[in-house]
Design an enzyme around this catalytic site. Sequence first.
Site, PDB file in Angstrom:
ATOM      1  N   CYS A 172       0.832  -1.207   0.000  1.00 15.85           N
ATOM      2  CA  CYS A 172       0.000   0.000   0.000  1.00 15.85           C
ATOM      3  C   CYS A 172       0.872   1.266   0.000  1.00 15.85           C
ATOM      4  O   CYS A 172       1.577   1.512  -0.967  1.00 15.85           O
ATOM      5  CB  CYS A 172      -0.994  -0.049   1.165  1.00 15.85           C
ATOM      6  SG  CYS A 172      -2.355   1.123   0.951  1.00 15.85           S
ATOM      7  N   HIS A 213      -3.537  -5.163   0.562  1.00 20.51           N
ATOM      8  CA  HIS A 213      -3.002  -5.543   1.872  1.00 20.51           C
ATOM      9  C   HIS A 213      -2.985  -7.064   2.068  1.00 20.51           C
ATOM     10  O   HIS A 213      -3.887  -7.618   2.691  1.00 20.51           O
ATOM     11  CB  HIS A 213      -3.835  -4.892   2.996  1.00 20.51           C
ATOM     12  CG  HIS A 213      -3.537  -3.443   3.170  1.00 20.51           C
ATOM     13  ND1 HIS A 213      -2.529  -2.985   3.997  1.00 20.51           N
ATOM     14  CD2 HIS A 213      -4.099  -2.350   2.616  1.00 20.51           C
ATOM     15  CE1 HIS A 213      -2.490  -1.664   3.951  1.00 20.51           C
ATOM     16  NE2 HIS A 213      -3.434  -1.248   3.121  1.00 20.51           N
ATOM     17  N   GLU A 266      -1.376  -8.772   4.087  1.00 20.84           N
ATOM     18  CA  GLU A 266      -1.266  -9.162   5.510  1.00 20.84           C
ATOM     19  C   GLU A 266      -2.648  -9.387   6.132  1.00 20.84           C
ATOM     20  O   GLU A 266      -2.747 -10.030   7.173  1.00 20.84           O
ATOM     21  CB  GLU A 266      -0.439  -8.124   6.299  1.00 20.84           C
ATOM     22  CG  GLU A 266      -1.144  -6.826   6.664  1.00 20.84           C
ATOM     23  CD  GLU A 266      -1.241  -5.816   5.531  1.00 20.84           C
ATOM     24  OE1 GLU A 266      -0.952  -6.168   4.379  1.00 20.84           O
ATOM     25  OE2 GLU A 266      -1.643  -4.659   5.807  1.00 20.84           O
TER      26      GLU A 266
END
Length: 239
Positions: free
Chosen positions: A98, A201, A203
């Site tokens: 990001c 994202h 994660e």
Amino acid sequence: MGGKEPTYFLRARYLQAIQDAGGVPLVLPLVRGLAKQKYLLQRLDGLLVTGSGSDLDPELYGEKQRYSFQRMSEERAQLELGLSKLAFRQGLPTLGICGGMQSMNVALGGTLLQDISSQLSTKIQHRPTKSATKTAHEIYIEPNSLLQRIAKRLSISVNSSHHQSIKSIPSSFQVTAVAPDGVIEAIEASRHPFWLGVQWHPEFLYRQDAIQKRLFTALIQSARQFVTRRVSFQKKVEK
Ligand code: MN
């Protein structure tokens, strides 16, 4: 950084993802100046440039701020840009997520769209209200790119939590994924061993999505190869 008594904050998900991929994460301090940043980077085997709630000062890519958003502290911006520049030159495996991807781009001379919804007509919500654990839109991946080799697919669904995106890239980079509205979702540098920035994202997704997990395991694998190259280089020098 924030709070009355200055304190570092970092989402634990980033650290967990690195550990779950077999790596050992280190959180970096906001070190000023290229010489000290170089010293710091020499102790790393790979770099993850994380996202953040704030955005780079547009002056850093030659523009005035045109919309209202929270600016990243000068200290953090200088660290992200400095480390990105050094990691690019040194061939250090680097994954940007990001805002981290945006820093990798600006560090080498790229520019950003300051506000997607003000500057682009699109039906896609790149910052939907739903949780980042849910996917938001498709992306189309460039064949034979690093991302395509990792994903093993030409399109995947990703989450989205950004109001800025990449406007232009430096000549040494390639765009390797776009959303259906043309918003740039991944950048790479084919001459670098592992240089990958993603606008989404992973994660938040890697626990349920093996493709997203491979972004982290590929970084760690490349970091291991970097260590091997460094060790053999040191042996050569010592002889
Ligand atoms: Mn998006």
